[in-house]
Design a protein around this motif. Structure first.
Motif, mmCIF file in Angstrom:
data_model
loop_
_atom_site.group_PDB
_atom_site.id
_atom_site.type_symbol
_atom_site.label_atom_id
_atom_site.label_comp_id
_atom_site.label_asym_id
_atom_site.label_seq_id
_atom_site.Cartn_x
_atom_site.Cartn_y
_atom_site.Cartn_z
ATOM 1 N N VAL A 95 -16.702 6.824 -44.087
ATOM 2 C CA VAL A 95 -16.500 6.890 -45.532
ATOM 3 C C VAL A 95 -16.677 5.509 -46.159
ATOM 4 O O VAL A 95 -17.345 5.344 -47.190
ATOM 5 C CB VAL A 95 -15.102 7.452 -45.854
ATOM 6 C CG1 VAL A 95 -14.771 7.296 -47.339
ATOM 7 C CG2 VAL A 95 -15.019 8.919 -45.444
ATOM 8 N N ILE A 96 -16.094 4.481 -45.539
ATOM 9 C CA ILE A 96 -16.198 3.122 -46.071
ATOM 10 C C ILE A 96 -17.639 2.621 -46.003
ATOM 11 O O ILE A 96 -18.138 1.976 -46.933
ATOM 12 C CB ILE A 96 -15.248 2.180 -45.309
ATOM 13 C CG1 ILE A 96 -13.797 2.563 -45.591
ATOM 14 C CG2 ILE A 96 -15.499 0.726 -45.673
ATOM 15 C CD1 ILE A 96 -12.780 1.759 -44.806
ATOM 16 N N LEU A 97 -18.336 2.932 -44.902
ATOM 17 C CA LEU A 97 -19.727 2.509 -44.764
ATOM 18 C C LEU A 97 -20.596 3.146 -45.847
ATOM 19 O O LEU A 97 -21.430 2.470 -46.471
ATOM 20 C CB LEU A 97 -20.251 2.885 -43.374
ATOM 21 C CG LEU A 97 -21.664 2.413 -43.028
ATOM 22 C CD1 LEU A 97 -21.721 0.895 -42.993
ATOM 23 C CD2 LEU A 97 -22.109 2.982 -41.685
ATOM 24 N N PHE A 293 -10.762 11.552 -52.795
ATOM 25 C CA PHE A 293 -11.238 11.656 -51.420
ATOM 26 C C PHE A 293 -11.486 10.270 -50.828
ATOM 27 O O PHE A 293 -11.040 9.944 -49.713
ATOM 28 C CB PHE A 293 -12.531 12.481 -51.405
ATOM 29 C CG PHE A 293 -13.198 12.582 -50.063
ATOM 30 C CD1 PHE A 293 -12.816 13.540 -49.143
ATOM 31 C CD2 PHE A 293 -14.232 11.718 -49.717
ATOM 32 C CE1 PHE A 293 -13.433 13.630 -47.906
ATOM 33 C CE2 PHE A 293 -14.858 11.802 -48.493
ATOM 34 C CZ PHE A 293 -14.456 12.764 -47.582
ATOM 35 N N HIS A 294 -12.159 9.448 -51.597
ATOM 36 C CA HIS A 294 -12.487 8.087 -51.169
ATOM 37 C C HIS A 294 -11.225 7.258 -50.950
ATOM 38 O O HIS A 294 -11.090 6.530 -49.963
ATOM 39 C CB HIS A 294 -13.399 7.485 -52.243
ATOM 40 C CG HIS A 294 -13.493 6.001 -52.227
ATOM 41 N ND1 HIS A 294 -12.730 5.184 -53.028
ATOM 42 C CD2 HIS A 294 -14.291 5.175 -51.512
ATOM 43 C CE1 HIS A 294 -13.039 3.926 -52.810
ATOM 44 N NE2 HIS A 294 -13.979 3.884 -51.897
ATOM 45 N N GLN A 295 -10.274 7.373 -51.860
ATOM 46 C CA GLN A 295 -9.046 6.581 -51.780
ATOM 47 C C GLN A 295 -8.204 6.990 -50.575
ATOM 48 O O GLN A 295 -7.579 6.132 -49.927
ATOM 49 C CB GLN A 295 -8.243 6.747 -53.068
ATOM 50 C CG GLN A 295 -7.109 5.742 -53.233
ATOM 51 C CD GLN A 295 -7.602 4.419 -53.782
ATOM 52 O OE1 GLN A 295 -8.797 4.157 -53.829
ATOM 53 N NE2 GLN A 295 -6.688 3.577 -54.210
ATOM 54 N N LEU A 363 -17.680 -4.434 -47.675
ATOM 55 C CA LEU A 363 -17.351 -3.142 -47.065
ATOM 56 C C LEU A 363 -18.286 -2.820 -45.904
ATOM 57 O O LEU A 363 -17.850 -2.298 -44.869
ATOM 58 C CB LEU A 363 -17.411 -2.036 -48.116
ATOM 59 C CG LEU A 363 -16.337 -2.085 -49.210
ATOM 60 C CD1 LEU A 363 -16.541 -0.954 -50.194
ATOM 61 C CD2 LEU A 363 -14.940 -2.017 -48.603
ATOM 62 N N VAL A 364 -19.580 -3.113 -46.060
ATOM 63 C CA VAL A 364 -20.533 -2.846 -44.980
ATOM 64 C C VAL A 364 -20.204 -3.703 -43.762
ATOM 65 O O VAL A 364 -20.207 -3.228 -42.621
ATOM 66 C CB VAL A 364 -21.969 -3.099 -45.461
ATOM 67 C CG1 VAL A 364 -22.945 -3.120 -44.288
ATOM 68 C CG2 VAL A 364 -22.398 -2.022 -46.456
ATOM 69 N N TYR A 365 -19.895 -4.979 -43.984
ATOM 70 C CA TYR A 365 -19.522 -5.851 -42.865
ATOM 71 C C TYR A 365 -18.266 -5.337 -42.166
ATOM 72 O O TYR A 365 -18.225 -5.225 -40.934
ATOM 73 C CB TYR A 365 -19.288 -7.274 -43.367
ATOM 74 C CG TYR A 365 -18.751 -8.200 -42.297
ATOM 75 C CD1 TYR A 365 -19.608 -8.913 -41.468
ATOM 76 C CD2 TYR A 365 -17.379 -8.335 -42.087
ATOM 77 C CE1 TYR A 365 -19.120 -9.744 -40.481
ATOM 78 C CE2 TYR A 365 -16.880 -9.158 -41.105
ATOM 79 C CZ TYR A 365 -17.748 -9.859 -40.287
ATOM 80 O OH TYR A 365 -17.254 -10.669 -39.302
ATOM 81 N N MET A 366 -17.243 -5.011 -42.957
ATOM 82 C CA MET A 366 -15.988 -4.578 -42.361
ATOM 83 C C MET A 366 -16.162 -3.266 -41.613
ATOM 84 O O MET A 366 -15.612 -3.086 -40.512
ATOM 85 C CB MET A 366 -14.921 -4.410 -43.444
ATOM 86 C CG MET A 366 -14.532 -5.693 -44.156
ATOM 87 S SD MET A 366 -13.959 -6.978 -43.045
ATOM 88 C CE MET A 366 -12.557 -6.177 -42.306
ATOM 89 N N ALA A 367 -16.943 -2.337 -42.184
ATOM 90 C CA ALA A 367 -17.122 -1.042 -41.534
ATOM 91 C C ALA A 367 -17.874 -1.194 -40.216
ATOM 92 O O ALA A 367 -17.470 -0.635 -39.189
ATOM 93 C CB ALA A 367 -17.870 -0.081 -42.468
ATOM 94 N N LEU A 368 -18.963 -1.953 -40.218
ATOM 95 C CA LEU A 368 -19.794 -2.068 -39.020
ATOM 96 C C LEU A 368 -19.159 -2.948 -37.953
ATOM 97 O O LEU A 368 -19.157 -2.598 -36.771
ATOM 98 C CB LEU A 368 -21.175 -2.619 -39.392
ATOM 99 C CG LEU A 368 -22.092 -1.686 -40.185
ATOM 100 C CD1 LEU A 368 -23.378 -2.402 -40.577
ATOM 101 C CD2 LEU A 368 -22.417 -0.438 -39.377
ATOM 102 N N ALA A 399 -19.527 9.589 -43.022
ATOM 103 C CA ALA A 399 -20.588 8.938 -43.796
ATOM 104 C C ALA A 399 -21.371 9.962 -44.612
ATOM 105 O O ALA A 399 -21.698 9.723 -45.785
ATOM 106 C CB ALA A 399 -21.518 8.177 -42.853
ATOM 107 N N GLY A 400 -21.666 11.110 -44.011
ATOM 108 C CA GLY A 400 -22.405 12.135 -44.728
ATOM 109 C C GLY A 400 -21.622 12.732 -45.880
ATOM 110 O O GLY A 400 -22.168 12.984 -46.958
ATOM 111 N N SER A 401 -20.328 12.954 -45.665
ATOM 112 C CA SER A 401 -19.493 13.546 -46.723
ATOM 113 C C SER A 401 -19.392 12.617 -47.926
ATOM 114 O O SER A 401 -19.556 13.043 -49.080
ATOM 115 C CB SER A 401 -18.095 13.852 -46.180
ATOM 116 O OG SER A 401 -18.156 14.758 -45.106
ATOM 117 N N MET A 402 -19.144 11.336 -47.667
ATOM 118 C CA MET A 402 -19.033 10.382 -48.770
ATOM 119 C C MET A 402 -20.377 10.199 -49.459
ATOM 120 O O MET A 402 -20.426 10.040 -50.693
ATOM 121 C CB MET A 402 -18.504 9.045 -48.251
ATOM 122 C CG MET A 402 -18.082 8.090 -49.352
ATOM 123 S SD MET A 402 -16.685 8.760 -50.293
ATOM 124 C CE MET A 402 -16.853 7.834 -51.821
#
Length: 409
Positions: A95-97, A293-295, A363-368, A399-402
């Protein structure tokens, strides 16, 4: 000199100062564009009611999401080392990614490429990707410096009494370090070719055995070569489970939780403001469900990191409350300034585009790096095939849902 002159003309054409000054004046204009949302869906009263619904819904989702791992860390089902938690965290990482790539980066790109902005320089360079990249690199730097700081602060560089000289006769079973063994070349593990000797602590010893016994390590223990587990005067085994580096990973979780909260808070403010200043129920209605949903799942991921970092209850509560109220507070501020705030002004678009792009990079850095790689490349994951399948499925599902929510919001 001719080469330098040609290079200067290439980098800064003769009309460059005029373009720069014109662009600056246009950017500072208070109303650069009047492409406001369509009046056909504008309803101030209905929008205000939906904003209050959004505040309650997002606040509730954030509190529940971050509270589950914090409150349930002592429950068997919700323990942070349980398979259920690992799978749910993988879903939250997805979701974060997707939030970073699909929502924040695209939003920043749209804002910085808006027709409401002057063509120069905003249309001449991919600023959104640049700001995202710089934010990722800055996050890497903060991640590294923060880890070094907490390691020194907590003394994880090992005090003298916990270190032994390899080959010392005083090292015994109680210290967890065994006498060193010489290899086929007659050198001791840790000994340099010139005869010098490293002072090796328990981490180096554990790492040596983990590399020597990669298969047995999945069973949670390894046995020292040349010794038997029982029936011998000096036989012994060593337990090298998944918790060999608990203190080091604890430091990582401290840093990760704080940087992750920084990234979440930075984009939550922008999201809240954007919703708060909108007067269109058509815009707000899908955002309520999407942001709730995101939160929830952002809160779950952050709560898991806070729980694994083992903060004191007061510190954990402060971080949880700060996360939970950020987006609702942004909505409230947006409601207060909605009458005078023009989201299509050049200044607002530039600020929104830069902050969205930087939030995407964080967010991308933290997720990956700190969520996906940290769990998916761990020994626990590599030794449990069913957990691998479950985690990968949930990662792609999250990832798909978000990402699919971008169709409506």
């Amino acid at each position: 000199m001719s080469f330098l002159e040609d290079l200067w003309l290439f980098l800064a054409p003769p009309d460059f100062p005029h373009k720069l000054s014109d662009s600056f004046l246009q950017t500072m204009a208070t109303a650069a564009c009047d492409t406001a949302e369509s009046d056909s869906c504008r309803d101030d009263a209905a929008a205000l009611n939906l904003k209050f619904v959004a505040i309650a819904s997002i606040l509730f989702a954030g509190v529940i999401g971050i509270a589950i791992p914090l409150v349930g860390k002592n429950r068997r089902v919700l323990r942070t080392d349980g398979s259920l938690f690992v799978g749910a965290k993988a879903f939250a990482a997805g979701v974060i990614l997707a939030t970073g790539f699909v929502h924040m980066l695209s939003g920043g790109s749209d804002a910085l490429n808006s027709p409401c902005l002057p063509e120069f320089p905003w249309s001449k360079f991919p600023f959104s990707g640049f700001f995202a990249m710089m934010a990722s690199l800055a996050t890497l730097l903060v991640d590294f410096v923060g880890t070094q700081y907490y390691e020194r602060k907590q003394g994880l560089d090992r005090p003298t009494e916990d270190q032994v000289r390899v080959g010392s006769d005083d090292s015994g079973l109680e210290s967890g370090i065994i006498p060193a063994h010489k290899d086929s070349n007659g050198t001791i593990f840790g000994e340099e070719e010139g005869g010098g000797m490293h002072i090796v602590g328990m981490h180096a010893h554990a790492a040596h055995h983990r590399h020597s016994h990669p298969q047995d390590a999945c069973d949670g223990h390894v046995t020292e070569p040349g010794h038997v587990d029982s029936g011998h005067a000096h036989g012994h085994g060593h337990s090298h489970g998944f918790g060999d580096d608990d203190e080091d990973t604890g430091v990582r979780h401290v840093v990760v939780s704080q940087i992750l909260e920084l990234g979440i808070v930075s984009h939550s403010v922008i999201i809240g403001l954007s919703l708060g200043v909108s007067q269109s129920p058509c815009t707000i209605r899908p955002l309520v469900a999407a942001l709730s949903f995101h939160q929830f799942f952002e809160g779950f991921a952050l709560g898991g990191c806070i729980s694994q970092a083992q903060f004191r209850n007061r510190s954990a509560a402060i971080m949880a409350c700060f996360f939970a109220i950020t987006t609702p507070l942004g909505i409230a501020v947006g409601i207060g300034i909605s009458s005078s705030y023009n989201p299509n002004s050049a200044g607002a678009l530039v600020a929104e585009g830069i902050l969205d792009s930087m939030s995407a990079g964080i967010l991308v850095y933290m997720a990956l790096v700190d969520l996906i790689a940290a769990d998916f490349l761990s020994k626990r994951m590599s030794c449990n095939f069913r957990l691998q399948i479950l985690s990968y499925c949930l990662l792609f599902l999250g990832a798909g849902s978000m990402s699919s929510l971008a169709i409506w919001a």
